[in-house]
Design an enzyme around this catalytic site. Structure first.
Site, short mmCIF file in Angstrom:
data_model
loop_
_atom_site.label_atom_id
_atom_site.label_comp_id
_atom_site.label_asym_id
_atom_site.label_seq_id
_atom_site.Cartn_x
_atom_site.Cartn_y
_atom_site.Cartn_z
N ILE A 12 10.34 10.34 -3.00
CA ILE A 12 11.25 9.97 -1.91
C ILE A 12 12.45 10.93 -1.88
CG2 ILE A 12 12.63 8.11 -0.93
CD1 ILE A 12 10.67 6.13 -2.24
N ASP A 31 17.66 16.47 -11.42
CA ASP A 31 16.41 15.78 -11.77
C ASP A 31 16.05 16.21 -13.18
OD1 ASP A 31 13.95 14.59 -9.66
OD2 ASP A 31 13.51 14.96 -11.78
N ASN A 32 15.52 15.26 -13.98
CA ASN A 32 15.11 15.65 -15.34
C ASN A 32 13.64 16.08 -15.38
OD1 ASN A 32 13.71 13.26 -15.17
ND2 ASN A 32 14.80 12.23 -16.84
N GLY A 36 9.38 13.82 -11.62
CA GLY A 36 9.51 14.67 -10.43
C GLY A 36 8.82 16.01 -10.65
N ILE A 52 20.45 11.94 -15.94
CA ILE A 52 21.62 11.20 -15.44
C ILE A 52 22.35 10.43 -16.55
CG2 ILE A 52 20.87 10.97 -13.03
CD1 ILE A 52 19.86 8.10 -13.78
N ASN A 92 17.17 3.84 -18.30
CA ASN A 92 17.22 4.85 -17.24
C ASN A 92 17.85 4.30 -15.96
OD1 ASN A 92 16.82 7.42 -16.22
ND2 ASN A 92 14.76 6.97 -15.48
N TYR A 141 11.45 -4.07 -13.33
CA TYR A 141 11.87 -3.03 -12.39
C TYR A 141 12.85 -3.61 -11.35
CZ TYR A 141 11.56 0.06 -8.36
OH TYR A 141 11.86 0.84 -7.28
N ASN A 170 7.22 -1.02 1.29
CA ASN A 170 6.23 -0.08 0.75
C ASN A 170 6.35 1.29 1.42
OD1 ASN A 170 5.30 -2.81 0.02
ND2 ASN A 170 3.66 -1.65 -0.94
N ARG A 221 1.32 -6.15 3.04
CA ARG A 221 2.55 -5.42 2.74
C ARG A 221 3.09 -4.78 4.01
NH1 ARG A 221 1.95 -7.93 -1.00
NH2 ARG A 221 1.90 -7.44 -3.21
N1 UFG Z 1 -3.78 -2.42 -4.38
C1 UFG Z 1 -5.17 -2.58 -4.50
N2 UFG Z 1 -5.85 -1.62 -5.17
C2 UFG Z 1 -5.26 -0.51 -5.72
C3 UFG Z 1 -3.84 -0.36 -5.57
C4 UFG Z 1 -3.15 -1.34 -4.90
O1 UFG Z 1 -5.75 -3.56 -4.03
O2 UFG Z 1 -5.96 0.31 -6.33
C5 UFG Z 1 -3.02 -3.46 -3.64
C6 UFG Z 1 -1.98 -4.14 -4.50
O3 UFG Z 1 -2.55 -5.21 -5.20
C7 UFG Z 1 -0.97 -4.58 -3.45
C8 UFG Z 1 -1.08 -3.51 -2.35
O4 UFG Z 1 -2.31 -2.82 -2.61
O5 UFG Z 1 -1.36 -5.80 -2.89
C9 UFG Z 1 0.05 -2.51 -2.40
O6 UFG Z 1 0.16 -2.02 -3.74
P1 UFG Z 1 1.11 -0.81 -4.16
O7 UFG Z 1 0.94 -0.62 -5.63
O8 UFG Z 1 0.85 0.35 -3.27
O9 UFG Z 1 2.57 -1.33 -3.83
P2 UFG Z 1 3.33 -2.66 -4.32
O10 UFG Z 1 3.44 -3.56 -3.12
O11 UFG Z 1 2.73 -3.24 -5.52
O12 UFG Z 1 4.71 -2.06 -4.79
C10 UFG Z 1 5.64 -1.51 -3.89
C11 UFG Z 1 6.38 -0.35 -4.54
C12 UFG Z 1 7.18 -0.84 -5.71
C13 UFG Z 1 8.09 -1.95 -5.27
C14 UFG Z 1 7.31 -3.02 -4.59
C15 UFG Z 1 8.23 -4.03 -4.00
O13 UFG Z 1 5.46 0.63 -4.95
O14 UFG Z 1 7.95 0.23 -6.23
O15 UFG Z 1 6.54 -2.49 -3.51
O16 UFG Z 1 7.58 -5.22 -3.90
F1 UFG Z 1 8.72 -2.48 -6.33
#
Ligand code: UFG
Length: 330
Positions: A12, A31-32, A36, A52, A92, A141, A170, A221
């Site tokens: 991001i 950035d460390n 990244g 940081i 961190n 987190y 997301n 999502r």
């Molecule tokens: N999913 C799958 N298969 C996979 C990967 C993901 O079915 O291989 C599903 C997950 O179960 C979830 C959806 O896809 O239902 C989205 O998953 P992501 O891992 O892409 O994202 P998350 O919603 O888990 O997490 C995101 C951000 C986080 C943040 C969070 C806030 O990546 O940093 O939203 O709720 F904390």
């Protein structure tokens, strides 16, 4: 005057640097390079490699550069990992931000835009989720990000440091030109894994749970294009520079898509079959997360424009197709 982007080599942060430079800002990146990539840093940014949590290093940067405002992306951000290594996340994300606020105080820098997360809400009582919903993180987190929001609140009281905390839903997509994109190692996010499957890097994608209380059983999502997300950061900076009060805003598209809908849309964009398998639920996954972003629209004047899920997947595909190994094997 420069904008200091902490974590400017990450997914991001690197997109923020590109947009800031496109809009004629001077940008300093710190950035460390733990997660990244050097290749993601815009060639016109001034780059300092360092951590940081190191006040001596931060003082060096603040002394050398004339910093006008800070945008802070530097953090560990994997929910699953945060549950296994909580202290690494407190160190961190919480302590790291404490050191940044210390440096800002010493050098009289008064504005910070902070990357927060929808994970501060935990399992929301109501969707769409508004900023008035009570935070109740269900993972380390989200907790670390919420603690930082409180830290900034008290620093505002004591030292008049004004902040905007942006709670991301997301984040997905990539720069339209395909120059930079998403490259996490390991990758856990849905869209990159779907697209890696389209590229033949995985045999199939596992759907984590098909028994949720949603129309097709898979979790829903709210996906927001990284370009739109960054636009909100620039508007937040402008808001602070025009005397806006410290505040918290959700950033999402206000529309939800299920995992199965995302896979279907990716099949259309890529033309690949993208095989699926059914798997168990992933620990801690809520069933539906959709933002209300009305407040950001009203107060910051933010209007996301790349909200079609197909546009988001197309831009992500443009990156993955042309960079099948991301920034390369390291
Ligand atoms: N999913 C799958 N298969 C996979 C990967 C993901 O079915 O291989 C599903 C997950 O179960 C979830 C959806 O896809 O239902 C989205 O998953 P992501 O891992 O892409 O994202 P998350 O919603 O888990 O997490 C995101 C951000 C986080 C943040 C969070 C806030 O990546 O940093 O939203 O709720 F904390």
């Amino acid at each position: 005057m420069s904008i200091l982007v902490l974590g400017g080599a990450g997914y991001i942060g690197s997109h923020a640097v590109y947009q800031l430079i496109n809009q004629q800002n001077d940008v300093v990146v710190v950035d460390n390079l733990q997660t990244g990539h050097r290749e993601a840093i815009h060639p016109e940014a001034t780059f300092y490699k360092g951590d940081i949590r190191n006040i001596v290093f931060l003082r060096y940067v603040f002394k050398k550069e004339s910093i006008d405002a800070v945008i802070h992306f530097a953090a560990n951000s994997l929910v699953g990992e945060s549950m296994k290594k909580p202290l690494a996340y407190f160190d961190n994300n919480v302590y790291g931000t404490q050191v940044i606020l210390q440096a800002m105080t010493e050098f009289n820098v008064k504005h910070i835009v902070f990357s927060s997360t929808a994970a501060v809400y935990g399992n929301p009582a109501q969707v769409p989720i508004a900023e008035t919903s009570d935070p109740n993180p269900t993972n380390t987190y989200g907790e670390t990000k919420y603690i930082v929001e409180k830290m900034m609140y008290w620093m505002n009281q004591a030292h008049d440091i004004k902040y905007v905390s942006l709670r991301y839903f997301n984040v997905a997509g990539a720069l339209h030109s395909g120059e930079i994109g998403e490259d996490h190692r390991p990758e856990t996010h849905l869209i990159p894994i779907i697209l890696q499957t389209a590229l033949g890097q995985h045999d199939h994608i596992t759907i984590f749970g098909e028994d949720y209380d949603t129309p097709d059983g898979s979790p829903i999502r709210d996906y927001i294009h990284v370009d739109d997300l960054i636009q909100a950061h620039l508007q937040a900076l402008d808001y602070l520079q025009h005397g806006g009060a410290s505040d918290v805003f959700n950033l999402g598209s206000s529309e939800g898509f299920s995992v199965k809908e995302m896979i279907k849309s990716a099949r259309k964009v890529t033309g690949a079959p993208i095989l699926v398998e059914s798997g168990p639920r992933r620990d801690g996954d809520p069933s539906v997360l959709i933002a209300s972003s009305d407040k950001a629209q009203k107060v910051l004047g933010w209007h996301p424009s790349r909200i079609s899920i197909e546009t988001i997947i197309k831009d992500a595909w443009n990156w993955h197709r042309t960079h099948p190994d991301g920034y390369g094997r390291e």
